[in-house]
Design a protein around this motif. Structure first.
Motif, PDB file in Angstrom:
ATOM      1  N   ARG A   1       0.880  -1.178  -0.001  1.00 13.95           N
ATOM      2  CA  ARG A   1       0.382   0.228  -0.170  1.00 13.95           C
ATOM      3  C   ARG A   1       1.068   1.304   0.231  1.00 13.95           C
ATOM      4  O   ARG A   1       1.493   1.640   0.730  1.00 13.95           O
ATOM      5  CB  ARG A   1      -0.925   0.455   1.433  1.00 13.95           C
ATOM      6  N   PHE A   2       0.698   2.182  -0.872  1.00 17.63           N
ATOM      7  CA  PHE A   2       1.241   3.215  -0.706  1.00 17.63           C
ATOM      8  C   PHE A   2       0.311   4.599  -0.954  1.00 17.63           C
ATOM      9  O   PHE A   2      -0.418   4.695  -1.255  1.00 17.63           O
ATOM     10  CB  PHE A   2       2.100   3.840  -2.604  1.00 17.63           C
ATOM     11  N   THR A   3       0.861   5.450  -0.395  1.00 17.85           N
ATOM     12  CA  THR A   3       0.352   7.266  -0.221  1.00 17.85           C
ATOM     13  C   THR A   3       1.612   8.069  -0.012  1.00 17.85           C
ATOM     14  O   THR A   3       2.408   7.668  -0.267  1.00 17.85           O
ATOM     15  CB  THR A   3      -0.319   7.229   1.764  1.00 17.85           C
ATOM     16  N   PHE A   4       1.185   8.786  -1.284  1.00 20.00           N
ATOM     17  CA  PHE A   4       1.767   9.973  -1.900  1.00 20.00           C
ATOM     18  C   PHE A   4       1.294  10.989  -1.255  1.00 20.00           C
ATOM     19  O   PHE A   4       0.336  11.649  -1.205  1.00 20.00           O
ATOM     20  CB  PHE A   4       1.995   8.951  -3.689  1.00 20.00           C
ATOM     21  N   ILE A   5       1.672  11.910  -0.533  1.00 21.23           N
ATOM     22  CA  ILE A   5       2.198  13.423  -0.553  1.00 21.23           C
ATOM     23  C   ILE A   5       2.652  13.915  -0.646  1.00 21.23           C
ATOM     24  O   ILE A   5       3.512  14.294  -1.194  1.00 21.23           O
ATOM     25  CB  ILE A   5       1.688  13.796   1.034  1.00 21.23           C
ATOM     26  N   LEU A   6       1.832  15.125  -2.268  1.00 23.69           N
ATOM     27  CA  LEU A   6       2.645  15.834  -3.137  1.00 23.69           C
ATOM     28  C   LEU A   6       1.924  17.415  -2.908  1.00 23.69           C
ATOM     29  O   LEU A   6       1.228  17.391  -2.727  1.00 23.69           O
ATOM     30  CB  LEU A   6       3.169  15.566  -4.551  1.00 23.69           C
ATOM     31  N   THR A   7       3.395  18.013  -2.771  1.00 22.18           N
ATOM     32  CA  THR A   7       3.087  19.919  -2.819  1.00 22.18           C
ATOM     33  C   THR A   7       2.270  20.120  -3.804  1.00 22.18           C
ATOM     34  O   THR A   7       3.313  19.809  -4.692  1.00 22.18           O
ATOM     35  CB  THR A   7       4.139  20.526  -1.898  1.00 22.18           C
ATOM     36  N   GLU A   8       1.577  20.889  -3.876  1.00 23.71           N
ATOM     37  CA  GLU A   8       1.632  21.867  -5.217  1.00 23.71           C
ATOM     38  C   GLU A   8       3.038  22.321  -5.568  1.00 23.71           C
ATOM     39  O   GLU A   8       3.063  21.930  -7.081  1.00 23.71           O
ATOM     40  CB  GLU A   8       0.717  22.725  -5.584  1.00 23.71           C
TER      41      GLU A   8
ATOM     42  N   TYR B   1      -3.954  18.660   5.222  1.00 20.95           N
ATOM     43  CA  TYR B   1      -3.650  18.884   4.503  1.00 20.95           C
ATOM     44  C   TYR B   1      -3.991  18.921   2.789  1.00 20.95           C
ATOM     45  O   TYR B   1      -4.517  19.906   2.000  1.00 20.95           O
ATOM     46  CB  TYR B   1      -2.353  20.345   4.446  1.00 20.95           C
ATOM     47  N   ALA B   2      -4.209  17.615   2.966  1.00 21.36           N
ATOM     48  CA  ALA B   2      -4.081  16.934   1.346  1.00 21.36           C
ATOM     49  C   ALA B   2      -5.297  16.720   0.802  1.00 21.36           C
ATOM     50  O   ALA B   2      -6.391  16.664   1.915  1.00 21.36           O
ATOM     51  CB  ALA B   2      -2.704  16.154   0.917  1.00 21.36           C
ATOM     52  N   VAL B   3      -5.822  16.930  -0.689  1.00 21.90           N
ATOM     53  CA  VAL B   3      -6.852  16.230  -1.254  1.00 21.90           C
ATOM     54  C   VAL B   3      -6.574  14.961  -2.076  1.00 21.90           C
ATOM     55  O   VAL B   3      -5.461  15.162  -2.921  1.00 21.90           O
ATOM     56  CB  VAL B   3      -7.814  17.365  -2.252  1.00 21.90           C
TER      57      VAL B   3
END
Length: 277
Positions: A164-171, A257-259
């Motif tokens: 399972r992967f969760t990626f959070i990228l800033t704009e 904070y992420a969508v």
């Protein structure tokens, strides 16, 4: 705690020798210590021989079994934390070959099942197009065809549904113009595509609103056992549960904070259109 780079390598040997000395001073055998700590004698032997770096929990069990004095407990615990931290500078990586680093990352991916990536300023290799991968190594002298090939090969892990992967990228990470506009549009399209994989959660943090927590580094957490933190001159690898827990907590903050899902894909599609226009 302040970590000196040269101490991070020496501390493992120092910890092994210290634990061995404490056991001998207490007049105990490895077999006795193994029984008292609920470890195997082989594990005790490997710890004392420097073949295995014990966790802080392992060290605490050994110190408690040997009835070590409080000042010694503090000293050895600090040594154990240093031993569970590794500094990898970029110059050493270049000397030994960047493909070696890719092999190490592949090892982390093979032995882990849950991955959390916080991407502050760039897209990580697992999400990158071939053009983006090549650009990420362009400033490094030498032939990096093997490293590029290994980076792209590692992307197959995203299709392993046992992980399972969760990626959070800033704009900023998504929109930084690392490539010409048309190639950047293709890179953002790839993020949309990967976000549809059943075992992947891909979120973006749009710049807007109120976010009182400010990130300092890109980091990755493998399960709940290893955290890697990137800097401009290298990477720190943490195995101490307190350090790993701190990054898990930080990740949870940015997750808030992420969508994700359709909302993230809408944002990504808007940004891709911006590159195309």
């Amino acid at each position: 705690m302040t970590f000196e780079p040269q101490e991070l390598g020496q501390s493992k040997a120092d910890l092994a020798e210290t634990l061995k000395t404490l056991r001998k001073r207490a007049g105990r055998t490895q077999v006795w210590l193994a029984k008292r700590t609920n470890m195997s004698q082989t594990k005790i032997s490997n710890i004392e021989g420097g073949k295995l770096t014990p966790s802080l929990v392992d060290v605490e069990l050994v110190l408690r079994a040997l009835d070590a004095p409080a000042d010694m407990v503090a000293q050895v615990s600090a040594l154990a934390r240093t031993a569970n931290t590794e500094w990898q500078d970029v110059w050493s990586q270049r000397r030994t070959g960047l493909e070696k680093k890719q092999n190490e990352l592949a090892g982390f991916e093979q032995s882990s099942t849950e991955f959390r990536y916080f991407l502050l300023s760039m897209v990580t290799g697992l999400l990158a197009t071939p053009e983006y991968v090549r650009a990420s190594l362009a400033a490094v002298p030498g032939d990096h065809s093997k490293a590029i090939g290994k980076k792209l090969e590692r992307q197959a892990v995203l299709h392993d549904t046992s992980k399972r992967f969760t990626f959070i990228l800033t704009e900023q990470a998504v929109r930084w113009p690392y490539l010409p506009s048309s190639a950047m549009a293709m890179q953002v399209d790839r993020l949309v595509s990967v976000s549809r994989l059943p075992n992947v959660r891909l979120g973006v943090i749009p710049l807007g609103g109120h976010m009182p927590n400010a990130p300092l580094n890109t980091f990755t957490v493998y399960d709940s056992r290893i955290a890697t933190v990137e800097t401009s001159t290298g990477a720190m690898v943490f195995r101490d549960h307190r350090d790993v827990s701190a990054y898990l907590n930080e990740f949870s903050v940015y997750e808030g904070y992420a969508v994700f899902g359709d909302e993230a894909r809408e944002r990504l599609s808007e940004w891709a259109s911006g590159f195309r226009s």
